[in-house]
Design an enzyme around this catalytic site. Structure first.
Site, PDB file in Angstrom:
ATOM      1  N   ARG B 258      58.114  35.944  60.166  1.00 53.37           N
ATOM      2  CA  ARG B 258      58.254  36.569  59.251  1.00 53.37           C
ATOM      3  C   ARG B 258      58.435  38.150  60.217  1.00 53.37           C
ATOM      4  NH1 ARG B 258      53.705  39.961  58.723  1.00 53.37           N
ATOM      5  NH2 ARG B 258      52.392  38.403  58.580  1.00 53.37           N
ATOM      6  N   HIS B 262      53.777  40.834  55.630  1.00 53.58           N
ATOM      7  CA  HIS B 262      53.547  39.293  55.207  1.00 53.58           C
ATOM      8  C   HIS B 262      53.158  40.130  53.013  1.00 53.58           C
ATOM      9  CE1 HIS B 262      50.351  36.217  52.566  1.00 53.58           C
ATOM     10  NE2 HIS B 262      49.604  37.981  51.668  1.00 53.58           N
ATOM     11  N   TYR B 271      48.508  43.896  64.263  1.00 55.76           N
ATOM     12  CA  TYR B 271      47.935  42.560  64.852  1.00 55.76           C
ATOM     13  C   TYR B 271      49.063  41.617  65.348  1.00 55.76           C
ATOM     14  CZ  TYR B 271      50.393  41.067  60.715  1.00 55.76           C
ATOM     15  OH  TYR B 271      51.044  40.972  59.295  1.00 55.76           O
TER      16      TYR B 271
END
Lengths: 327, 367
Positions: B258, B262, B271
């Site tokens: 990805r 998100h 993160y």
């Protein structure tokens, strides 16, 4: 004369007749095939219709509900058996998140016409997670219909209606009534109407509202009250928990001015609570006394040594009727 | 204690077109010129719409949406391998593939803007709407596949997409187990994009691959370079063929990434490292597919410019149409709780309509 059937036999008859009528109807669940169900509700169906239509599934409630949703989306009419009501919550996410919502979230383009049948309720000396009455939890989900029969004939007719209904229907079978009595059930198919309460007995003094297994003590209480005290009870079998037939109930309460509601489930946040609210909304000023609730308690359904103490009985119903008449 | 080996397994990875555009001739699925171009154009449109959605969201003109950038090969190539008779059961990160399946761009904009009307397809087919509970749609795919088998439909199968995070869900396990026991025509495509919001794949499962999970259920699992459109096409095509021939399910793990957040509400810099993201941009499926087309003399700068212009016009038109749409009835939801009328819901509808400050106050596209 029509044959006299138990509720188990009447439900079996409905399943058989609907499967004969419509080959889109398939059954799925745990141990429903070769074993014919732990209560034998599916007796003879595996032999008659084969393993493809009477599907013995792996042991997984979410998988059962989730795959049935797919079958319904693809045009079949799946009828799920959940072995005991306490297990339905393992499939609740699928019911609440998907079966109940496909219609709304696609504005009617996709629908999920499935039936989930299961035994529910105490009184059969079963163990934990086998005796719950959580109809209000299920009825509280917009998009789900919840139906509870109180006798063999209505069970057959209402199940046939549930299978033909365009929406997901939770069909809760009072395990206590499975073999409690027999009733004449005509051979020719009868199809009930969902969303309609049944006035089982007319009376002018007090309206007694109940459903499922609690119709038994309610009937006995109505008999006793008539015989010993001359009290004329109007007894209503709700049958359809959701949608709820408010009109039949409030019309009766408007006439009698008094109402007692009898349910097996815990009292708070329950169907009885909802019925009281609707009576207050519509006919508060015709009430002669506060509406009484006879119910289970707000505790976890007890193990079977204490279940008789937990469940409403004639004595508690008669006491509540006395209270309603005294005020 | 002597131990006897009772079973032995291995997991393979498939790559047909590598990140430098090198083609493995032996594995080449030999797409027709039209299909190869269609695939590249669909991937490009998915990417372009994605970029626009993120910009519109940043401008307050769109709701929260989940970018699909990086997933184009993993989802569009399977869609190319599918026919209209096959069912597409996705989740929410397959925009380009959904457009290939016939979803209109304007409808998609309505959906991401928060209108149920966006879920109503112009031509109801076999594409299920977007779903948000990860993994919940996978048992639906298996049930549909059961219905296909029950009806003896030999020309159809079901493809179900889900992410790596979804493999932690019981529903995905239950679905794969049911599919194997029932031997139904379903292809599971796990789009392993490495991150379930902030959870890396290693914190999702200790399995070395996701493909190997299929072994436990008793069907074939294959890892595919998910940024390789030809590999994804080949794997899906073979799995669909097996499914249609009664060979049961297949699990395809599309190893991809990805590249963006998100959702537009997420900040991935919390993160993961920029270096990691950079490494994956080098494997971007779009330039890879373009090089492949150029190698076959099917594409050049002129075609690229024409495509960019076409996409810009198409997206502008859809955004304009979506932003001008409206006038929908605010009480439409009351129509679709049940398929049968309910007096209580009708009473609530009247009360709802009576409570509105003025007609049309809630049906606009305000941000």
């Amino acid at each position: 004369m029509a044959p006299k059937l138990t509720m188990v036999e009447a439900i079996n008859l409905a399943l058989r007749q609907e499967m004969e009528r419509d080959d889109r109807v398939v059954l799925l669940g745990e141990d429903i095939g070769i074993n014919e169900g732990v209560f034998r509700v599916t007796a003879g169906l595996h032999t008659a219709f084969g393993a493809e239509r009477v599907i013995d599934t792996p042991l997984a409630e979410s998988g059962i509900v989730g795959t049935a949703i797919g079958m319904a989306l693809a045009g079949l009419r799946p009828v799920i058996e959940i072995q005991f009501a306490g297990f339905v919550f393992l499939g609740f996410g699928q019911l609440e998140g998907h079966a109940a919502r496909y219609r709304s979230r696609t504005l009617g383009q996709w629908t999920v016409p499935l039936v989930l049948r299961m035994p529910y309720g105490a009184g059969i000396r079963a163990h934990e997670h086998h005796s719950e009455s959580r109809e209000a939890t299920l009825a509280g989900v917009p998009g789900l219909k919840v139906v509870i029969p109180s006798g063999p004939r209505s069970a057959r007719a209402l199940l046939a209606a549930a299978i033909r209904d365009p929406d997901p229907v939770i069909f809760m079978e009072p395990a206590q009534l499975y073999r409690a009595f027999r009733e004449e059930v005509p051979e020719e198919p009868e199809v009930g109407v969902l969303g309609r309460a049944h006035v089982e007995r007319t009376g002018s003094d007090v309206t007694l509202v109940s459903w499922g297994a609690m119709m038994l003590p309610s009937r006995r209480a109505a008999d006793l009250l008539a015989r010993e005290d001359g009290v004329q009870v109007e007894l209503i079998d709700v049958q359809s928990i959701a949608p709820l037939d408010t009109a039949t109930i409030v019309e009766s309460v408007a006439r009698t001015g008094r109402c007692v509601i009898v349910q097996e489930s815990p009292r708070s946040f329950s169907l009885a609570s909802e019925i009281v609210a609707r009576i207050n909304d519509q006919v508060l000023l015709q009430l002669e006394a506060p509406v009484q609730r006879v119910s289970g308690y707000d505790v976890v359904t007890p193990f079977f040594q204490r279940e008789r103490l937990y469940m409403p009985n004639e004595a508690r119903i008669i006491a509540a009727v006395g209270q309603a008449l005294a005020d | 204690m002597p131990l006897k080996e009772v079973a032995k397994f291995s997991v393979s990875q498939l790559q047909v077109l590598d990140e430098h555009g090198q083609l493995d001739e032996k594995l080449d699925p030999r797409l027709s010129a039209a299909d190869a171009v269609r695939l590249y154009e669909a991937m490009s449109l998915g990417r372009e719409v994605d970029q626009r959605l993120v910009r519109l969201q940043r401008q307050g003109r769109m709701g929260t949406c989940p970018p699909c950038t990086g997933h184009e090969a993993a989802v569009c190539a399977p869609a190319l391998a599918m026919t209209d008779r096959d069912w597409f059961v996705g989740y929410y990160r397959e925009l380009g593939a959904r457009l290939m399946r016939g979803d209109s761009l304007e409808q998609s904009l309505h959906f991401w803007h928060g209108h149920e009307e966006g879920n109503v397809q112009q031509q109801p087919g076999r594409t299920l709407p977007v779903t948000a509970i990860v993994g919940a749609q996978v048992p639906h795919a298996v049930g549909i596949a059961y219905a296909m088998k029950y009806r003896r439909e030999q020309d159809s199968a079901v493809v179900s997409f889900f992410g790596d995070g979804a493999t932690s869900q019981g529903d995905v396990h239950e679905a794969m187990n049911f599919a194997a026991v029932w031997q139904v025509p379903v292809v599971f495509i796990c789009v392993n994009n490495q991150w379930a919001i902030s959870h890396p794949r290693e914190q999702q499962t200790r399995s070395e691959t996701i493909a190997q999970k299929a072994i436990a259920y008793g069907f074939e699992g294959l890892q595919v370079d998910g940024n390789d459109p030809l590999g994804m096409y080949l794997a899906t095509d073979r799995a669909l063929q097996r499914a249609r021939e009664g060979g049961g399910p297949t699990l395809i793990e599309a190893l991809t990434y990805r590249l963006l957040m998100h959702t537009t509400a997420d900040d991935p810099r919390r993160y993961r490292s920029d270096a990691e993201v950079e490494r994956w941009w080098k494997r971007d499926p779009l330039p890879r597919m373009r090089r492949y087309l150029e190698g076959r003399a099917l594409w050049g700068e002129a075609q690229q410019e024409a495509l960019q212009e076409r996409m810009r016009q198409q997206i502008d038109a859809a955004v304009n149409a979506a932003e001008q749409a409206g006038g929908w009835r605010p009480d439409v939801l009351f129509d679709h709780v049940y398929g049968t009328p309910d007096p209580e819901i009708e009473a609530q509808r009247r009360s709802f309509l009576g409570s509105l400050p003025r007609a049309g106050a809630v049906d606009g596209h305000g941000a």
